[in-house]
Write a protein that holds these residues in place. Sequence first.
Motif, mmCIF file in Angstrom:
data_model
loop_
_atom_site.group_PDB
_atom_site.id
_atom_site.type_symbol
_atom_site.label_atom_id
_atom_site.label_comp_id
_atom_site.label_asym_id
_atom_site.label_seq_id
_atom_site.Cartn_x
_atom_site.Cartn_y
_atom_site.Cartn_z
ATOM 1 N N VAL A 157 11.274 20.004 -25.589
ATOM 2 C CA VAL A 157 10.209 19.119 -25.128
ATOM 3 C C VAL A 157 9.966 18.112 -26.249
ATOM 4 O O VAL A 157 9.930 18.489 -27.423
ATOM 5 N N PHE A 158 9.805 16.839 -25.890
ATOM 6 C CA PHE A 158 9.614 15.833 -26.925
ATOM 7 C C PHE A 158 8.585 14.786 -26.505
ATOM 8 O O PHE A 158 8.321 14.596 -25.321
ATOM 9 N N ALA A 159 8.003 14.120 -27.512
ATOM 10 C CA ALA A 159 7.048 13.032 -27.296
ATOM 11 C C ALA A 159 7.259 11.983 -28.382
ATOM 12 O O ALA A 159 7.545 12.315 -29.539
ATOM 13 N N THR A 160 7.120 10.715 -27.995
ATOM 14 C CA THR A 160 7.276 9.601 -28.924
ATOM 15 C C THR A 160 6.191 8.568 -28.659
ATOM 16 O O THR A 160 5.853 8.292 -27.513
ATOM 17 N N VAL A 161 5.664 7.995 -29.735
ATOM 18 C CA VAL A 161 4.721 6.882 -29.639
ATOM 19 C C VAL A 161 5.289 5.746 -30.477
ATOM 20 O O VAL A 161 5.648 5.948 -31.642
ATOM 21 N N ARG A 162 5.402 4.550 -29.880
ATOM 22 C CA ARG A 162 5.887 3.360 -30.597
ATOM 23 C C ARG A 162 4.724 2.415 -30.841
ATOM 24 O O ARG A 162 3.813 2.342 -30.050
ATOM 25 N N ASN A 163 4.811 1.672 -31.944
ATOM 26 C CA ASN A 163 3.757 0.730 -32.368
ATOM 27 C C ASN A 163 2.422 1.451 -32.526
ATOM 28 O O ASN A 163 1.429 1.113 -31.905
ATOM 29 N N VAL A 164 2.432 2.441 -33.392
ATOM 30 C CA VAL A 164 1.289 3.341 -33.563
ATOM 31 C C VAL A 164 0.110 2.665 -34.247
ATOM 32 O O VAL A 164 -1.003 2.688 -33.729
#
Length: 62
Positions: free
Chosen positions: A25-32
């Motif tokens: 399972v994975f999660a990513t946030v861009r331009n934090v």
Amino acid sequence: MENISVAYNIPQEFLEKYKILNAKVFATVRNVATWSKEWEYGDPETGGLAPRTYSLGINLTF
């Protein structure tokens, strides 16, 4: 801060019940975030808009 990513491999003991070989399972946030008084939700390099994006997912192997 441009990207944050986290991933978790689900334990084999749990997966064996469902005949799954591997699961992540994975999660990513861009331009934090940006630490600047002049900058507000834009791309400081190009002057354009830099929206924050979120991604969630799961990788399964049967």
